[in-house]
Each structure stands twice: as C-alpha cells, then as structure tokens.
Design a protein around this motif. Sequence first.
Motif, short mmCIF file in Angstrom:
data_model
loop_
_atom_site.label_atom_id
_atom_site.label_comp_id
_atom_site.label_asym_id
_atom_site.label_seq_id
_atom_site.Cartn_x
_atom_site.Cartn_y
_atom_site.Cartn_z
N PRO A 28 -17.43 -15.33 -100.38
CA PRO A 28 -18.88 -15.07 -100.50
C PRO A 28 -19.70 -16.34 -100.78
N ILE A 29 -19.10 -17.31 -101.42
CA ILE A 29 -19.82 -18.58 -101.67
C ILE A 29 -20.06 -19.28 -100.34
N VAL A 30 -19.00 -19.39 -99.53
CA VAL A 30 -19.13 -20.02 -98.21
C VAL A 30 -20.19 -19.30 -97.39
N GLU A 31 -20.15 -18.00 -97.38
CA GLU A 31 -21.11 -17.22 -96.58
C GLU A 31 -22.54 -17.37 -97.09
N GLN A 32 -22.70 -17.52 -98.39
CA GLN A 32 -24.03 -17.72 -98.97
C GLN A 32 -24.69 -18.99 -98.43
N PHE A 33 -23.87 -19.99 -98.09
CA PHE A 33 -24.41 -21.25 -97.57
C PHE A 33 -24.36 -21.32 -96.05
N GLY A 34 -24.22 -20.17 -95.40
CA GLY A 34 -24.25 -20.13 -93.95
C GLY A 34 -22.93 -20.38 -93.27
N GLY A 35 -21.86 -20.50 -94.06
CA GLY A 35 -20.54 -20.74 -93.48
C GLY A 35 -19.99 -19.49 -92.82
N ARG A 36 -19.25 -19.70 -91.74
CA ARG A 36 -18.64 -18.60 -91.01
C ARG A 36 -17.19 -18.98 -90.72
N TYR A 37 -16.27 -18.13 -91.20
CA TYR A 37 -14.85 -18.39 -90.98
C TYR A 37 -14.50 -18.15 -89.52
N LEU A 38 -13.94 -19.17 -88.87
CA LEU A 38 -13.46 -19.04 -87.50
C LEU A 38 -11.95 -18.83 -87.49
N VAL A 39 -11.28 -19.47 -88.46
CA VAL A 39 -9.82 -19.33 -88.62
C VAL A 39 -9.55 -19.25 -90.11
#
Length: 111
Positions: A28-39
């Motif tokens: 959720p921290i990554v996603e809060q900053f616009g990050g999107r998991y590709l792998v």
Amino acid sequence: MKCYFIVTTYIEPENRDLYEEYILQVKPIVEQFGGRYLVRTEELVYLSEEWKPDRMIVIEFPSREQLEACFSSEQYQNIKQKRETSVKSMAVIAEGVDEHEAVQWNPSDQN
C-alpha cells in the motif's frame, strides 16, 4: 518519464515470517506513491548458475521523483528494517523510454 525499481531478493529462511509481514506492509505504501507492481514473484526460471534469486520484484512509477518520494517516505522508513533484517537484496533503478522516441532494437546495428 516512467521509472522502474527492479530488485532481486535472497530470503533468509529463518526470517521468512518477518519478510512476509514486510511484503504486506510495503504494497500500500508503493501504491500510495503511484507505484504499480509489474512483477512480484518467487516463480523464477534460472538461466544462469551464478544468479539464482529467491524473488524478483519490478515496480513501475510514473516518475523518478515519485519513486524517490516513496522510498524516502516516513511510512517506508518505518518498515524498511524488516526487509533489511529478513532478506539480502540487490536493486537498481532504471529510467523508462519515451514511447514516442523508443527505437526498436535491430541486431544488424550492432557493429
């Protein structure tokens, strides 16, 4: 321009539970900053005897600034010790290519 955070990890078996806790908290921290998991997987096929990580993660961020903001944020700083304690990791940051300027690779250009 998009930016990619690429990391491989070697999980310390005795610390797997701590790493699993980190995984749940970091997403959720990554996603809060616009990050999107590709792998985000442990299902890897090894093509080399020298490089056999346990896990690979590739995260796409809209910009280098958002990537840096994510990993320097207070939220991330509060959990990063869990990762540092539970796994050995190697990471790189790679700048993406502008889709309008991307050049298709041609092997004959490699003289």
